[in-house]
Design a protein around this motif. Structure first.
Motif, PDB file in Angstrom:
ATOM      1  N   SER A  93       0.833  -1.202   0.000  1.00  0.00           N
ATOM      2  CA  SER A  93       0.000   0.000   0.000  1.00  0.00           C
ATOM      3  C   SER A  93       0.868   1.253   0.000  1.00  0.00           C
ATOM      4  O   SER A  93       2.060   1.216   0.325  1.00  0.00           O
ATOM      5  CB  SER A  93      -0.908   0.001   1.229  1.00  0.00           C
ATOM      6  OG  SER A  93      -0.145   0.191   2.410  1.00  0.00           O
ATOM      7  N   LEU A  94       0.244   2.381  -0.351  1.00  0.00           N
ATOM      8  CA  LEU A  94       0.955   3.651  -0.294  1.00  0.00           C
ATOM      9  C   LEU A  94       1.353   3.973   1.142  1.00  0.00           C
ATOM     10  O   LEU A  94       2.438   4.508   1.390  1.00  0.00           O
ATOM     11  CB  LEU A  94       0.080   4.774  -0.860  1.00  0.00           C
ATOM     12  CG  LEU A  94       0.712   6.173  -0.849  1.00  0.00           C
ATOM     13  CD1 LEU A  94       1.943   6.214  -1.728  1.00  0.00           C
ATOM     14  CD2 LEU A  94      -0.310   7.219  -1.291  1.00  0.00           C
ATOM     15  N   ALA A  95       0.489   3.642   2.100  1.00  0.00           N
ATOM     16  CA  ALA A  95       0.815   3.882   3.509  1.00  0.00           C
ATOM     17  C   ALA A  95       2.085   3.137   3.906  1.00  0.00           C
ATOM     18  O   ALA A  95       2.943   3.678   4.622  1.00  0.00           O
ATOM     19  CB  ALA A  95      -0.352   3.457   4.389  1.00  0.00           C
ATOM     20  N   GLU A  96       2.214   1.907   3.449  1.00  0.00           N
ATOM     21  CA  GLU A  96       3.420   1.131   3.752  1.00  0.00           C
ATOM     22  C   GLU A  96       4.638   1.741   3.065  1.00  0.00           C
ATOM     23  O   GLU A  96       5.721   1.823   3.643  1.00  0.00           O
ATOM     24  CB  GLU A  96       3.245  -0.320   3.305  1.00  0.00           C
ATOM     25  CG  GLU A  96       4.458  -1.177   3.580  1.00  0.00           C
ATOM     26  CD  GLU A  96       4.303  -2.607   3.081  1.00  0.00           C
ATOM     27  OE1 GLU A  96       5.340  -3.293   2.933  1.00  0.00           O
ATOM     28  OE2 GLU A  96       3.160  -3.038   2.834  1.00  0.00           O
ATOM     29  N   PHE A  97       4.468   2.175   1.816  1.00  0.00           N
ATOM     30  CA  PHE A  97       5.572   2.785   1.081  1.00  0.00           C
ATOM     31  C   PHE A  97       6.083   4.028   1.809  1.00  0.00           C
ATOM     32  O   PHE A  97       7.301   4.209   1.989  1.00  0.00           O
ATOM     33  CB  PHE A  97       5.122   3.152  -0.332  1.00  0.00           C
ATOM     34  CG  PHE A  97       6.165   3.871  -1.146  1.00  0.00           C
ATOM     35  CD1 PHE A  97       7.191   3.167  -1.753  1.00  0.00           C
ATOM     36  CD2 PHE A  97       6.121   5.251  -1.293  1.00  0.00           C
ATOM     37  CE1 PHE A  97       8.169   3.833  -2.498  1.00  0.00           C
ATOM     38  CE2 PHE A  97       7.085   5.923  -2.030  1.00  0.00           C
ATOM     39  CZ  PHE A  97       8.104   5.214  -2.638  1.00  0.00           C
ATOM     40  N   VAL A  98       5.158   4.897   2.219  1.00  0.00           N
ATOM     41  CA  VAL A  98       5.536   6.121   2.931  1.00  0.00           C
ATOM     42  C   VAL A  98       6.247   5.780   4.237  1.00  0.00           C
ATOM     43  O   VAL A  98       7.263   6.389   4.588  1.00  0.00           O
ATOM     44  CB  VAL A  98       4.300   6.999   3.198  1.00  0.00           C
ATOM     45  CG1 VAL A  98       4.634   8.140   4.152  1.00  0.00           C
ATOM     46  CG2 VAL A  98       3.747   7.556   1.886  1.00  0.00           C
ATOM     47  N   ALA A  99       5.737   4.786   4.960  1.00  0.00           N
ATOM     48  CA  ALA A  99       6.368   4.392   6.217  1.00  0.00           C
ATOM     49  C   ALA A  99       7.782   3.877   5.986  1.00  0.00           C
ATOM     50  O   ALA A  99       8.719   4.253   6.707  1.00  0.00           O
ATOM     51  CB  ALA A  99       5.515   3.333   6.908  1.00  0.00           C
ATOM     52  N   ARG A 100       7.942   3.017   5.001  1.00  0.00           N
ATOM     53  CA  ARG A 100       9.280   2.454   4.734  1.00  0.00           C
ATOM     54  C   ARG A 100      10.275   3.541   4.331  1.00  0.00           C
ATOM     55  O   ARG A 100      11.424   3.567   4.803  1.00  0.00           O
ATOM     56  CB  ARG A 100       9.190   1.380   3.647  1.00  0.00           C
ATOM     57  CG  ARG A 100       8.545   0.065   4.107  1.00  0.00           C
ATOM     58  CD  ARG A 100       8.566  -0.975   2.989  1.00  0.00           C
ATOM     59  NE  ARG A 100       7.985  -2.233   3.393  1.00  0.00           N
ATOM     60  CZ  ARG A 100       8.635  -3.201   4.023  1.00  0.00           C
ATOM     61  NH1 ARG A 100       9.925  -3.028   4.331  1.00  0.00           N
ATOM     62  NH2 ARG A 100       8.035  -4.336   4.345  1.00  0.00           N
ATOM     63  N   GLN A 101       9.860   4.428   3.446  1.00  0.00           N
ATOM     64  CA  GLN A 101      10.762   5.476   2.975  1.00  0.00           C
ATOM     65  C   GLN A 101      11.103   6.456   4.094  1.00  0.00           C
ATOM     66  O   GLN A 101      12.250   6.886   4.224  1.00  0.00           O
ATOM     67  CB  GLN A 101      10.116   6.214   1.798  1.00  0.00           C
ATOM     68  CG  GLN A 101       9.920   5.374   0.547  1.00  0.00           C
ATOM     69  CD  GLN A 101      11.235   4.898  -0.047  1.00  0.00           C
ATOM     70  OE1 GLN A 101      12.167   5.692  -0.222  1.00  0.00           O
ATOM     71  NE2 GLN A 101      11.330   3.621  -0.364  1.00  0.00           N
ATOM     72  N   THR A 102      10.113   6.806   4.892  1.00  0.00           N
ATOM     73  CA  THR A 102      10.345   7.737   5.999  1.00  0.00           C
ATOM     74  C   THR A 102      11.260   7.124   7.046  1.00  0.00           C
ATOM     75  O   THR A 102      12.195   7.776   7.536  1.00  0.00           O
ATOM     76  CB  THR A 102       9.008   8.146   6.645  1.00  0.00           C
ATOM     77  OG1 THR A 102       8.156   8.721   5.658  1.00  0.00           O
ATOM     78  CG2 THR A 102       9.229   9.147   7.768  1.00  0.00           C
ATOM     79  N   GLU A 103      11.003   5.870   7.406  1.00  0.00           N
ATOM     80  CA  GLU A 103      11.843   5.212   8.403  1.00  0.00           C
ATOM     81  C   GLU A 103      13.276   5.044   7.916  1.00  0.00           C
ATOM     82  O   GLU A 103      14.215   5.124   8.717  1.00  0.00           O
ATOM     83  CB  GLU A 103      11.233   3.867   8.791  1.00  0.00           C
ATOM     84  CG  GLU A 103       9.963   4.013   9.616  1.00  0.00           C
ATOM     85  CD  GLU A 103       9.396   2.690  10.110  1.00  0.00           C
ATOM     86  OE1 GLU A 103       8.572   2.717  11.040  1.00  0.00           O
ATOM     87  OE2 GLU A 103       9.788   1.627   9.572  1.00  0.00           O
ATOM     88  N   ALA A 104      13.453   4.833   6.615  1.00  0.00           N
ATOM     89  CA  ALA A 104      14.811   4.724   6.078  1.00  0.00           C
ATOM     90  C   ALA A 104      15.561   6.044   6.250  1.00  0.00           C
ATOM     91  O   ALA A 104      16.733   6.067   6.650  1.00  0.00           O
ATOM     92  CB  ALA A 104      14.762   4.327   4.608  1.00  0.00           C
ATOM     93  N   ALA A 105      14.886   7.159   5.971  1.00  0.00           N
ATOM     94  CA  ALA A 105      15.518   8.472   6.149  1.00  0.00           C
ATOM     95  C   ALA A 105      15.793   8.737   7.627  1.00  0.00           C
ATOM     96  O   ALA A 105      16.859   9.253   7.992  1.00  0.00           O
ATOM     97  CB  ALA A 105      14.614   9.563   5.567  1.00  0.00           C
TER      98      ALA A 105
END
Length: 272
Positions: free
Chosen positions: A73-85
């Motif tokens: 999901s987009l929610a998962e994508f945003v979470a993964r990208q944000t947590e990586a940063a």
């Protein structure tokens, strides 16, 4: 049933190998002070998220699958990208912070100060992140955000992650609560831990009066923080940005029970 993730998911990054010194600067009162402050953060996060409708497409794999080389999901994508940063900035070097997607997080790019070892290393990895994510997206959101779709999926999922991180920090603070309770009364907890008596441990650590006080306090805060004020500066009676009863329900049904699950699971590993 609440799922607690496995022992290998996280390592505790403490700095003091002497377990006898772990709780030098922490008490149950200091933990409660922190939890009171975290209530404010959670309520304000919910108020911010309530500015958007539910935007269900953000949680559907159909939208996330349009992203190149990503499935979810987009929610998962945003979470993964944000947590990586955030991982690059060192957020998850702090044991109070637990990522929702810990796999393949990059190492920090900056040198951070050492965090004191408060948690017992063998018990520090207790983790209910998946349960928190599921409850928030499937059960809490429909209670307090409006139906509809305004297309603001990026802003919506950013608000969601902020809410999720605040809830995760609050619930996983149960590890600190459990550590201090154990240090205060090891003679009461040790026999129950050795017997792996979850029910007895739960009963011992539960303080109904404190729980009732917390639930009433967060409801009052939501009433005060979420008041609607019209263009003339007049409070609109009975109208709130987030229904205070929803905040009461959040703590009564999920935050407090999950925190106690974390406490029990932590204590069960406290003698490992």
């Amino acid at each position: 049933m609440v799922k607690v993730e496995g022992d290998d998911d996280y390592l505790f990054l403490g700095t003091n190998p002497d377990n006898d010194a772990m709780t030098d600067n922490i008490t149950l009162d200091s933990i409660r002070d922190s939890l009171v402050r975290q209530e404010d953060v959670i309520i304000y996060c919910l108020i911010q998220r309530a500015n958007f409708p539910i935007n269900s497409k953000a949680y559907s794999a159909s939208l996330g699958d349009t992203i190149h080389e990503f499935s979810g999901s987009l929610a998962e994508f945003v979470a993964r990208q944000t947590e990586a940063a955030e991982a690059k900035a060192g957020r998850y070097e702090n044991p109070e912070e637990i990522p929702f997607y810990p796999d393949n997080l990059p190492p920090p790019l900056i040198t951070l100060g050492n965090f004191p070892q408060i948690l017992y290393p063998a018990a520090a990895n207790v983790n209910v992140s998946k349960t928190i994510w599921d409850i928030y997206t499937n059960r809490l959101l429909p209670l307090y955000v409006a139906e509809g779709d305004d297309g603001n999926y990026g802003s919506t999922t950013a608000c969601d992650l902020t809410c999720l991180q605040a809830l995760s920090r609050r619930i996983h603070y149960g590890r600190y609560v459990a550590e201090v309770k154990f240090q205060d009364a090891p003679e009461q907890y040790e026999p129950l831990i050795r017997a792996k008596d979850k029910d007895a441990i739960m009963k011992l650590l539960t303080d109904v009066k404190v729980e009732d006080m917390v639930k009433k306090r967060v409801k009052k805060k939501a009433t005060v923080f979420g008041q609607e004020v019209n263009s003339n500066g007049t409070v609109v009676e009975g109208k709130y940005k987030v229904d205070p009863q929803v905040v009461y329900h959040l703590y009564s049904e999920w935050v407090i029970p999950l925190t106690k699950v974390v406490e029990v699971e932590y204590l069960l590993r406290r003698l490992d």
